[in-house]
Design a protein around this motif. Structure first.
Motif, PDB file in Angstrom:
ATOM      1  N   SER A 151       0.836  -1.198   0.000  1.00 30.32           N
ATOM      2  CA  SER A 151       0.000   0.000   0.000  1.00 30.32           C
ATOM      3  C   SER A 151       0.873   1.251   0.000  1.00 30.32           C
ATOM      4  CB  SER A 151      -0.915  -0.009   1.223  1.00 30.32           C
ATOM      5  OG  SER A 151      -1.829   1.067   1.179  1.00 30.32           O
ATOM      6  N   GLN A 152       0.557   2.152  -0.881  1.00 29.04           N
ATOM      7  CA  GLN A 152       1.322   3.406  -0.981  1.00 29.04           C
ATOM      8  C   GLN A 152       1.222   4.201   0.306  1.00 29.04           C
ATOM      9  OE1 GLN A 152       3.751   4.731  -2.367  1.00 29.04           O
ATOM     10  NE2 GLN A 152       3.107   5.873  -4.166  1.00 29.04           N
ATOM     11  N   SER A 153       2.318   4.832   0.678  1.00 31.25           N
ATOM     12  CA  SER A 153       2.378   5.776   1.779  1.00 31.25           C
ATOM     13  C   SER A 153       3.305   6.898   1.329  1.00 31.25           C
ATOM     14  CB  SER A 153       2.861   5.079   3.058  1.00 31.25           C
ATOM     15  OG  SER A 153       2.893   5.996   4.140  1.00 31.25           O
ATOM     16  N   ALA A 154       3.810   7.696   2.261  1.00 29.59           N
ATOM     17  CA  ALA A 154       4.640   8.846   1.869  1.00 29.59           C
ATOM     18  C   ALA A 154       5.593   9.220   2.989  1.00 29.59           C
ATOM     19  CB  ALA A 154       3.752  10.044   1.523  1.00 29.59           C
ATOM     20  N   THR A 155       6.721   9.798   2.610  1.00 27.94           N
ATOM     21  CA  THR A 155       7.671  10.287   3.609  1.00 27.94           C
ATOM     22  C   THR A 155       7.093  11.466   4.385  1.00 27.94           C
ATOM     23  OG1 THR A 155       8.737  11.700   1.945  1.00 27.94           O
ATOM     24  CG2 THR A 155       9.699   9.516   2.335  1.00 27.94           C
ATOM     25  N   GLY A 156       5.961  11.985   3.947  1.00 29.02           N
ATOM     26  CA  GLY A 156       5.251  12.996   4.716  1.00 29.02           C
ATOM     27  C   GLY A 156       4.904  12.526   6.115  1.00 29.02           C
ATOM     28  N   PHE A 157       4.968  11.220   6.356  1.00 33.85           N
ATOM     29  CA  PHE A 157       4.750  10.641   7.688  1.00 33.85           C
ATOM     30  C   PHE A 157       5.612  11.333   8.749  1.00 33.85           C
ATOM     31  CE2 PHE A 157       6.211   7.748  10.998  1.00 33.85           C
ATOM     32  CZ  PHE A 157       5.057   7.111  11.429  1.00 33.85           C
ATOM     33  N   TYR A 158       6.835  11.711   8.371  1.00 36.42           N
ATOM     34  CA  TYR A 158       7.809  12.190   9.356  1.00 36.42           C
ATOM     35  C   TYR A 158       7.653  13.667   9.706  1.00 36.42           C
ATOM     36  CZ  TYR A 158       9.999   7.802   8.018  1.00 36.42           C
ATOM     37  OH  TYR A 158      10.229   6.474   7.760  1.00 36.42           O
ATOM     38  N   GLY A 159       6.843  14.379   8.962  1.00 34.51           N
ATOM     39  CA  GLY A 159       6.718  15.800   9.235  1.00 34.51           C
ATOM     40  C   GLY A 159       7.965  16.556   8.809  1.00 34.51           C
ATOM     41  N   LEU A 160       8.154  17.735   9.374  1.00 31.62           N
ATOM     42  CA  LEU A 160       9.240  18.628   8.964  1.00 31.62           C
ATOM     43  C   LEU A 160      10.452  18.431   9.872  1.00 31.62           C
ATOM     44  CD1 LEU A 160       7.071  21.824   8.411  1.00 31.62           C
ATOM     45  CD2 LEU A 160       7.580  19.970   6.799  1.00 31.62           C
ATOM     46  N   HIS A 161      11.630  18.300   9.257  1.00 26.00           N
ATOM     47  CA  HIS A 161      12.849  18.029  10.009  1.00 26.00           C
ATOM     48  C   HIS A 161      14.007  18.809   9.409  1.00 26.00           C
ATOM     49  CE1 HIS A 161      11.660  14.728  12.735  1.00 26.00           C
ATOM     50  NE2 HIS A 161      10.733  14.507  11.819  1.00 26.00           N
ATOM     51  N   GLY A 162      15.124  18.813  10.137  1.00 25.16           N
ATOM     52  CA  GLY A 162      16.347  19.422   9.647  1.00 25.16           C
ATOM     53  C   GLY A 162      17.183  18.389   8.916  1.00 25.16           C
ATOM     54  N   ASP A 163      18.423  18.171   9.381  1.00 26.41           N
ATOM     55  CA  ASP A 163      19.306  17.256   8.674  1.00 26.41           C
ATOM     56  C   ASP A 163      19.488  15.925   9.400  1.00 26.41           C
ATOM     57  OD1 ASP A 163      20.801  18.097  10.803  1.00 26.41           O
ATOM     58  OD2 ASP A 163      22.485  18.868   9.620  1.00 26.41           O
ATOM     59  N   ALA A 164      18.644  15.623  10.388  1.00 24.83           N
ATOM     60  CA  ALA A 164      18.721  14.333  11.077  1.00 24.83           C
ATOM     61  C   ALA A 164      18.219  13.218  10.158  1.00 24.83           C
ATOM     62  CB  ALA A 164      17.882  14.372  12.356  1.00 24.83           C
ATOM     63  N   TRP A 165      18.910  12.078  10.181  1.00 24.71           N
ATOM     64  CA  TRP A 165      18.465  10.946   9.382  1.00 24.71           C
ATOM     65  C   TRP A 165      17.160  10.386   9.942  1.00 24.71           C
ATOM     66  CZ3 TRP A 165      20.010   9.413   4.765  1.00 24.71           C
ATOM     67  CH2 TRP A 165      21.281   9.774   4.326  1.00 24.71           C
ATOM     68  N   LEU A 166      16.240  10.068   9.053  1.00 27.97           N
ATOM     69  CA  LEU A 166      14.940   9.529   9.441  1.00 27.97           C
ATOM     70  C   LEU A 166      14.838   8.081   8.967  1.00 27.97           C
ATOM     71  CD1 LEU A 166      12.782  12.605   8.391  1.00 27.97           C
ATOM     72  CD2 LEU A 166      13.499  11.992  10.709  1.00 27.97           C
ATOM     73  N   THR A 167      14.539   7.187   9.885  1.00 26.38           N
ATOM     74  CA  THR A 167      14.334   5.782   9.553  1.00 26.38           C
ATOM     75  C   THR A 167      12.883   5.419   9.825  1.00 26.38           C
ATOM     76  OG1 THR A 167      14.766   4.851  11.753  1.00 26.38           O
ATOM     77  CG2 THR A 167      16.697   5.371  10.368  1.00 26.38           C
ATOM     78  N   GLU A 168      12.542   4.185   9.500  1.00 27.21           N
ATOM     79  CA  GLU A 168      11.174   3.717   9.701  1.00 27.21           C
ATOM     80  C   GLU A 168      10.779   3.720  11.176  1.00 27.21           C
ATOM     81  OE1 GLU A 168      12.524   2.233   5.735  1.00 27.21           O
ATOM     82  OE2 GLU A 168      13.410   2.382   7.742  1.00 27.21           O
ATOM     83  N   GLN A 169      11.753   3.787  12.076  1.00 26.06           N
ATOM     84  CA  GLN A 169      11.464   3.839  13.505  1.00 26.06           C
ATOM     85  C   GLN A 169      11.304   5.272  14.025  1.00 26.06           C
ATOM     86  OE1 GLN A 169      13.990   1.537  12.328  1.00 26.06           O
ATOM     87  NE2 GLN A 169      12.185   0.198  12.298  1.00 26.06           N
ATOM     88  N   SER A 170      11.584   6.263  13.184  1.00 25.28           N
ATOM     89  CA  SER A 170      11.449   7.653  13.620  1.00 25.28           C
ATOM     90  C   SER A 170       9.976   7.976  13.880  1.00 25.28           C
ATOM     91  CB  SER A 170      12.013   8.602  12.560  1.00 25.28           C
ATOM     92  OG  SER A 170      13.399   8.379  12.358  1.00 25.28           O
TER      93      SER A 170
END
Length: 309
Positions: free
Chosen positions: A118-137
């Motif tokens: 099912s399609q989703s989006a990196t919009g899940f994470y909201g707005l961030h700076g330069d921190a790496w975002l993983t599926e656990q974020s």
């Protein structure tokens, strides 16, 4: 031969997915509001009408005997978010996914094991700076993040059905020769008036359309793939780097910065998806064995733009 159902089959990603599935020998079943148009666009695939995916269950004949479903349906995000548009963004994703999930739960006993991508989006994470975002974020708190959280909740509910494996593909900014992000980004650069947006330091989780398709099919085929998976390039770029690479690929300057207030005036609340940044990791996808076709921005842009010429 596997029977693979695709919703949103006439969209930018959907067309490419259908073509790839057909090429490798799967039996493709497309669900579309307009079956006649879908047949004209997609060619030799089985098409079923799903005229009101926010109100009606998908046709059972389309799902009978299905080995996989790739769910790509949803109103485009890239538009000004009025109250009416926000409702449509939510309804087109949440209601269609809920109805599809219910249909998965209602499948007849003895049906083959099913993979639901099912399609989703990196919009899940909201707005961030330069921190790496993983599926656990953790998720963000803005409108788009809340939408994606609810969307994924509806998708993951399908995993409660027997013999169903669910993947939610958190897809980034798609680079494609038709549609996608470049449809809006490229024209100013072609006229020599393109440049970085709102300072350009924010990260863009870009991904080539070939890798979107490749990742979706890899998740479909790989039994270890489950839950949220980021579908982004392993080499995210800042907006300034993307602007320079796009200008270089088009042989145009990329020197005219676009102030944030101009983008906010044009797009309102939706502008935060451009002004804000996300540095998203592809490590989980790579750990599942996926090898990117276009991991580097310069060559990815050249490939996409040459295909569009």
């Amino acid at each position: 031969m596997r029977r693979v159902v695709v919703t949103g089959a006439t969209g930018t990603i959907g067309r490419a997915v259908v073509a790839a599935l057909h090429t490798r020998g799967d039996h493709v079943v497309a669900l579309s509001r307009d079956a006649e148009r879908a047949r004209a666009v997609l060619g030799n695939v089985e098409v079923h009408a799903w005229r009101s995916p926010t109100r009606q269950s998908p046709p059972s004949a389309a799902l009978d005997g299905a080995h996989a479903i790739i769910h790509l349906l949803g109103e485009p995000i890239g538009q000004r978010w009025t109250a009416a548009v926000k409702r449509e963004l939510r309804d087109s994703r949440l209601r269609s996914t809920r109805l599809l999930t219910r249909a998965i739960h209602a499948r007849a006993t003895g049906s083959p094991p099913l993979t639901f991508v099912s399609q989703s989006a990196t919009g899940f994470y909201g707005l961030h700076g330069d921190a790496w975002l993983t599926e656990q974020s953790p998720p963000g708190t803005d409108f788009l993040a809340r939408l994606v959280v609810d969307w994924e909740h509806e998708s993951l509910a399908a995993a409660a059905a027997p013999n169903v494996r669910v993947v939610v593909s958190r897809t980034g900014v798609v680079l494609s020769s038709h549609g996608g992000a470049l449809e809006k980004m490229a024209p100013p650069f072609k006229f020599g008036v393109g440049g970085p947006i709102a300072g350009g330091r924010q990260y863009v989780p870009w991904v080539h359309i070939d890798d979107v398709v490749g990742a979706l099919l890899h998740c479909l085929d790989t039994r270890a793939a489950a839950g949220p998976i980021n579908v982004v390039s392993p080499n995210p770029a800042t907006n300034a780097e993307l602007s320079r690479a796009l200008g270089h690929a088009l042989h145009r300057p990329a020197l005219l910065p676009v102030p944030g207030f101009v983008v906010r005036a044009l797009y309102g609340e939706m502008s935060m998806t451009v002004i804000g940044g996300q540095r998203v990791s592809a490590a989980k996808l790579e750990g599942l064995g996926y090898v990117f076709v276009h991991p580097h921005l310069d060559t990815a842009l050249r490939d996409v733009l040459s295909a569009a010429a």
